[in-house]
Design a protein around this motif. Structure first.
Motif, PDB file in Angstrom:
ATOM      1  N   LYS A 146       0.837  -1.206   0.000  1.00 14.88           N
ATOM      2  CA  LYS A 146       0.000   0.000   0.000  1.00 14.88           C
ATOM      3  C   LYS A 146       0.869   1.253   0.000  1.00 14.88           C
ATOM      4  N   GLN A 147       1.900   1.267   0.851  1.00 11.72           N
ATOM      5  CA  GLN A 147       2.789   2.434   0.902  1.00 11.72           C
ATOM      6  C   GLN A 147       3.555   2.602  -0.412  1.00 11.72           C
ATOM      7  N   ARG A 148       3.981   1.478  -0.965  1.00 13.08           N
ATOM      8  CA  ARG A 148       4.750   1.562  -2.215  1.00 13.08           C
ATOM      9  C   ARG A 148       3.862   1.983  -3.382  1.00 13.08           C
ATOM     10  N   SER A 149       2.595   1.588  -3.359  1.00 13.11           N
ATOM     11  CA  SER A 149       1.670   2.005  -4.411  1.00 13.11           C
ATOM     12  C   SER A 149       1.387   3.502  -4.324  1.00 13.11           C
ATOM     13  N   ARG A 150       1.270   4.006  -3.101  1.00 13.24           N
ATOM     14  CA  ARG A 150       1.064   5.453  -2.930  1.00 13.24           C
ATOM     15  C   ARG A 150       2.243   6.240  -3.500  1.00 13.24           C
ATOM     16  N   MET A 151       3.459   5.736  -3.271  1.00  8.75           N
ATOM     17  CA  MET A 151       4.623   6.446  -3.785  1.00  8.75           C
ATOM     18  C   MET A 151       4.696   6.366  -5.304  1.00  8.75           C
ATOM     19  N   LEU A 152       4.268   5.259  -5.867  1.00  9.33           N
ATOM     20  CA  LEU A 152       4.210   5.131  -7.322  1.00  9.33           C
ATOM     21  C   LEU A 152       3.338   6.233  -7.926  1.00  9.33           C
ATOM     22  N   VAL A 153       2.184   6.466  -7.293  1.00 11.47           N
ATOM     23  CA  VAL A 153       1.261   7.504  -7.770  1.00 11.47           C
ATOM     24  C   VAL A 153       1.897   8.891  -7.633  1.00 11.47           C
ATOM     25  N   GLN A 154       2.599   9.122  -6.522  1.00 11.58           N
ATOM     26  CA  GLN A 154       3.207  10.441  -6.306  1.00 11.58           C
ATOM     27  C   GLN A 154       4.273  10.738  -7.365  1.00 11.58           C
ATOM     28  N   TYR A 155       5.097   9.736  -7.695  1.00 12.82           N
ATOM     29  CA  TYR A 155       6.126   9.973  -8.702  1.00 12.82           C
ATOM     30  C   TYR A 155       5.536  10.092 -10.103  1.00 12.82           C
ATOM     31  N   MET A 156       4.490   9.362 -10.373  1.00 14.61           N
ATOM     32  CA  MET A 156       3.822   9.503 -11.668  1.00 14.61           C
ATOM     33  C   MET A 156       3.346  10.936 -11.861  1.00 14.61           C
ATOM     34  N   CYS A 157       2.756  11.492 -10.813  1.00  9.56           N
ATOM     35  CA  CYS A 157       2.257  12.858 -10.864  1.00  9.56           C
ATOM     36  C   CYS A 157       3.408  13.864 -10.899  1.00  9.56           C
ATOM     37  N   ALA A 158       4.414  13.666 -10.048  1.00 12.59           N
ATOM     38  CA  ALA A 158       5.526  14.610  -9.952  1.00 12.59           C
ATOM     39  C   ALA A 158       6.304  14.709 -11.255  1.00 12.59           C
ATOM     40  N   GLU A 159       6.560  13.578 -11.883  1.00 11.28           N
ATOM     41  CA  GLU A 159       7.344  13.600 -13.117  1.00 11.28           C
ATOM     42  C   GLU A 159       6.570  14.251 -14.252  1.00 11.28           C
ATOM     43  N   LYS A 160       5.261  14.078 -14.244  1.00  9.55           N
ATOM     44  CA  LYS A 160       4.431  14.740 -15.257  1.00  9.55           C
ATOM     45  C   LYS A 160       4.510  16.263 -15.123  1.00  9.55           C
ATOM     46  N   MET A 161       4.575  16.752 -13.871  1.00 12.18           N
ATOM     47  CA  MET A 161       4.564  18.190 -13.604  1.00 12.18           C
ATOM     48  C   MET A 161       5.964  18.790 -13.484  1.00 12.18           C
ATOM     49  N   ASN A 162       7.005  17.945 -13.537  1.00 11.25           N
ATOM     50  CA  ASN A 162       8.377  18.358 -13.271  1.00 11.25           C
ATOM     51  C   ASN A 162       8.514  18.899 -11.844  1.00 11.25           C
TER      52      ASN A 162
END
Length: 296
Positions: A146-162
Motif C-alpha cells: 500500500k505504501q509503495r503504491s502510494r509512492m508510485l502515484v506520487q512519482y507519476m504525478c511529480a514527473e508529469k509536472m516536473n
C-alpha cells in the motif's frame, strides 16, 4: 529548488506530518508550486480523505484524489490478507468484523513483542489472536504494498509536472526505521527529518493546523479498523518514546530520564533495549543499497 524542479508533490493523508509538511511547503514555495495528492484505498479511514481535502482547500492549493484500490486488487492484496486472517481468527467474518494489527503495550507488558490480530465489531474489540511468525511477515509484506503504491502515484504525478516528491517522515520514525523502503521512505526531500514527533505537534500548533488533525492519532492507515502507531509500533505514548530517543541522542543520565518520563529505572533500561532492538532490526531500511563489484 536544488533539484531544478518547479515545485513539490505531497501525499496528504489527513495526518499531522503531511499537514505540517504541506503548510511549510506552501509558506516557502507559494500555493501555486505545491500539489496535493489524496491516495486512499478501500480500507482507509474516511477521515483521511476528508481532513486531507480540507487542509488542501484551506491552503488554496490544487489537489486530486487517486485511489490505489485497483492496484491492490490487481495484485490480490486484499484476498491474500483475508486468507491469513481467516486461518488465524476462526470467527472472522469480513461482513461484520474490522481488523487491526497490535502489539502489547510496552509499559505494562515489557519486552514481550508478540503481534496479534484484533477483531472489532461495532467499534468494540471482541477478540485477539496471536499471529504465527510466517503469517506476520506475509501480512507486513502485503500491507507495505500500500505504501509503495502510494509512492508510485506520487512519482507519476511529480514527473508529469516536473515537481519533486516531498516526504513526511519525522525524526522519531527515521530513528526507529518506521517507514517503508521504496514506499513513504522513497522521496526526494524530507523536511521533517530533524524534528521528533512531539516537535511536529508543536510546529502544528505554531502553524495553526486544524485541531482535528492535531488530535487525530497518528497511523499508517492500512487496516480496516483505524490502528494508531502507539498500538502497533511505538508500544508506548509518543512523549515517552521521544524522551527516550532524545536522551540517547544527547547522552542524558538515567536520573534525568527518570525525572522526565516518570518511569522506573528498570523500565527505562528495558525501554532502551526495546529501542535498540528496533534500530538494529531496521538498519537495512535506512541504509543505501550496497554497491557490489563483480570480480572475475
Amino acid at each position: 529548488m536544488g533539484f531544478k524542479k518547479k515545485g513539490l508533490v505531497i501525499g496528504v493523508s489527513g495526518g499531522i506530518d503531511s499537514a505540517v509538511a504541506l503548510t511549510l511547503a506552501v509558506q516557502e514555495l507559494g500555493k501555486d508550486n505545491v500539489y496535493g495528492l489524496l491516495i486512499p484505498e478501500k480500507e482507509s479511514a474516511p477521515s483521511s480523505t476528508s481532513l486531507g481535502a480540507e487542509i488542501c482547500e484551506s491552503l488554496e492549493i490544487s489537489y486530486e484524489e487517486v485511489s490505489i484500490s485497483p492496484i491492490l486488487e490487481s495484485l490480490d492484496i486484499y484476498d491474500k490478507k483475508e486468507q491469513i486472517i481467516k486461518r488465524t481468527c476462526p470467527e472472522y467474518d469480513p461482513r461484520i468484523h474490522k481488523t487491526s494489527l497490535v502489539l502489547p503495550d510496552f509499559l505494562n507488558q515489557g519486552l514481550l513483542n508478540v503481534p496479534y490480530i484484533q477483531l472489532i465489531k461495532d467499534g468494540e474489540a471482541i477478540a485477539k489472536y496471536r499471529l504465527k511468525a510466517n503469517d506476520y511477515l506475509e501480512l507486513i509484506g502485503l500491507q507495505n504494498v500500500k505504501q509503495r503504491s502510494r509512492m508510485l502515484v506520487q512519482y507519476m504525478c511529480a514527473e508529469k509536472m516536473n515537481y519533486a516528491v516531498c516526504g513526511t517522515t519525522n525524526k522519531t520514525e527515521l530513528a526507529l526505521g518506521q517507514f517503508v523502503k521504496y514506499g513513504d521512505g522513497g522521496v526526494d526531500i524530507e523536511p521533517l527529518a530533524d524534528c521528533y514527533k512531539t516537535q511536529i505537534y508543536a510546529l502544528a500548533k505554531l502553524l495553526n493546523v486544524d485541531e482535528a488533525i492535531i488530535q487525530r492519532p497518528p497511523s499508517a492507515d492500512t487496516w480496516s479498523h483505524f490502528t494508531s502507531d502507539e498500538d502497533f509500533y511505538w508500544r508506548m505514548p509518543i512523549h515517552v518514546m521521544d524522551q527516550l530517543l532524545y536522551a540517547q541522542e544527547h547522552r542524558l543520565s538515567v536520573e534525568v530520564i527518570e525525572k522526565n518520563t516518570e518511569l522506573s529505572r528498570e523500565t527505562i533500561h528495558k525501554a532502551q533495549r526495546h529501542i535498540d532492538r528496533m534500530r538494529n532490526t531496521t538498519t537495512y531500511v535506512r541504509a543505501a543499497p550496497p554497491i557490489c563489484y563483480l570480480g572475475r
